[in-house]
Enzyme design. Sequence first.
Site, short mmCIF file in Angstrom:
data_model
loop_
_atom_site.label_atom_id
_atom_site.label_comp_id
_atom_site.label_asym_id
_atom_site.label_seq_id
_atom_site.Cartn_x
_atom_site.Cartn_y
_atom_site.Cartn_z
N LYS A 22 15.05 -17.97 -17.71
CA LYS A 22 16.30 -18.37 -18.39
C LYS A 22 16.41 -19.89 -18.48
O LYS A 22 16.68 -20.44 -19.54
CB LYS A 22 17.50 -17.81 -17.62
CG LYS A 22 18.83 -18.47 -17.97
CD LYS A 22 19.98 -17.91 -17.16
CE LYS A 22 20.24 -18.59 -15.84
NZ LYS A 22 21.02 -19.83 -15.87
N ASN A 23 16.20 -20.57 -17.35
CA ASN A 23 16.45 -22.01 -17.32
C ASN A 23 15.37 -22.82 -18.03
O ASN A 23 15.54 -24.02 -18.26
CB ASN A 23 16.64 -22.50 -15.88
CG ASN A 23 17.96 -22.01 -15.31
OD1 ASN A 23 18.81 -21.50 -16.05
ND2 ASN A 23 18.13 -22.15 -14.01
N CYS A 117 32.36 -25.65 -12.68
CA CYS A 117 32.27 -24.20 -12.63
C CYS A 117 32.32 -23.77 -11.17
O CYS A 117 32.59 -24.60 -10.30
CB CYS A 117 31.00 -23.71 -13.31
SG CYS A 117 29.53 -24.18 -12.41
N ARG A 122 29.87 -30.58 -11.38
CA ARG A 122 28.83 -30.66 -12.40
C ARG A 122 29.10 -31.71 -13.50
O ARG A 122 29.29 -31.37 -14.68
CB ARG A 122 28.58 -29.27 -13.00
CG ARG A 122 28.32 -28.24 -11.91
CD ARG A 122 27.79 -26.96 -12.43
NE ARG A 122 26.41 -27.03 -12.81
CZ ARG A 122 25.73 -26.02 -13.31
NH1 ARG A 122 26.33 -24.86 -13.51
NH2 ARG A 122 24.46 -26.16 -13.63
N ASP A 318 19.08 -22.37 -6.36
CA ASP A 318 19.32 -21.08 -7.03
C ASP A 318 18.83 -19.89 -6.21
O ASP A 318 19.02 -18.74 -6.63
CB ASP A 318 18.65 -21.07 -8.42
CG ASP A 318 19.32 -22.04 -9.38
OD1 ASP A 318 20.45 -22.47 -9.09
OD2 ASP A 318 18.71 -22.37 -10.41
N ARG A 410 24.14 -12.69 -16.89
CA ARG A 410 23.84 -14.01 -17.45
C ARG A 410 22.42 -14.45 -17.07
O ARG A 410 21.83 -15.26 -17.78
CB ARG A 410 24.83 -15.05 -16.92
CG ARG A 410 26.23 -14.91 -17.48
CD ARG A 410 27.11 -16.04 -17.00
NE ARG A 410 26.33 -17.27 -16.97
CZ ARG A 410 26.33 -18.15 -15.97
NH1 ARG A 410 27.07 -17.96 -14.91
NH2 ARG A 410 25.58 -19.22 -16.03
#
Length: 434
Positions: A22-23, A117, A122, A318, A410
């Site tokens: 994803k990233n 978030c 951030r 993560d 997500r």
Amino acid sequence: MDAFVIQGGTRLRGRLRVHGAKNAALPLMAATLLADQPVVLHDVPDLADLRNMGQLLGTLGCQVQRDPDQGLRLSVCDQTKSEAHYDIVRTMRASICVLGPLLARRGKARVSMPGGCDIGDRPVDLHLRGLRALGADIRLEQGYVTAQASQLRGGRVFLGGPFGSTALGTANVMSAATLAKGQTIIDSAACEPEIADLACLLNKMGAKIQGAGTPRIVIDGVDQLGGAEHTVIPDRIEAGTYIMAAAITNGDIILENCPIDSLAAVMDRLFEVGVELEPMADCDAGNDGMRQTVHVASTRRLEPVQVVTQPHPGFPTDLQAQMMALLCLADGNSIITEKIFPDRFRHVAELLRMGANLVRSGSTVLIGGTRHLSGAPVMANDLRASASLVMAGMAAKGVTIVNRVYHLDRGYERMEVSLQKLGAQIERVDRSPV
Ligand code: EPU
């Protein structure tokens, strides 16, 4: 709202393939705004964040078509639009990735400020510092970043901040610098494999980038970029999550397409915990360290360890929540310190509800290993925190209900299907939080 219902106590067994990252895919998709011809990306996972990025690119004049065999085809057909609206940006922070490409190719960009978030504040100051160093005029107006430059010029920029470098900031500045006049040097660049993957695609498009994946990146600007075809690197965080899921259930699994070269710090900690990780000979995968087949086994009591999250190649933030779930069942006291997002602990209160023995002090959590976790209804407003709760649920006694799994959707493609393949008793149900 969907939830997962998990009956704990089953050991994971079987074979699974890791999806594309994803990233990596998010900045790759944004970078296609720089191209004058179509770009085709393979192994882009089917995730909510990537669908949102596709939608955002659509509003910016880029056609996005997904074909199960041909991959994701992105082609820009209208260069006039330059605004990333708040309505999309608020659903996905990574929308900020379009800032650099829009500015470099269209001379202007207006992108909603992403805001904080559930994992922290951030800020984007480093992104803006980097783009200013390339000559952009940048203002903050009415919640939007407005950036302008008729022609970016190469410059020197230092992207280190109080918590290390910035992954998406490096992606933004590196992408923009590909079309700047002259040479750009980024120091204290993020070294994440996703940055090296982005440079790989940009170079295929005609850019001249050297050093991506190290703290110094040198970019020689070119006049234009063309089309290219590229396969996204496998997701190191998804891989790490399934490795830890196998470990917490005392399981025995084979993981294909596993990027072990980018998981050195994770493998180091898991070795101390007592998890066996063995690369296997695998002809199909070509046996390269970014796409390995790995045997994961954990058949004995887990040892406690100390973990500190750090920028790559350190232990990734993560995977901090998932590691905490695992260490809840270790034989002794472990310590986790979070150095990237000091408040990223949404999972702590929920793990406590499952009988974990945790004490938080600032950005450090002391984990007293316990023999059993107990199933409970839980919920976390963060993707990786939710993953840790699914892991805890699979190891717990009784039934766990993980509410609001749209956070998981997500970042993990149909996680329940992957885990079912490995024998987990997990089901997706449509229900409101209880
Ligand atoms: N930071 C600043 N100023 C900036 C940018 C960042 O101070 O201008 C700080 C952040 O507040 C944080 C640290 O620098 O303390 C690192 O943030 P970074 O910019 O590297 O984070 P990011 O690029 O916004 C990506 C991933 C995150 C991952 C972080 C750290 C994507 C789409 N997101 O975010 O992934 O946690 O790098 O590795 O690539 C996730 O997948 O669950 C996720 C949150």
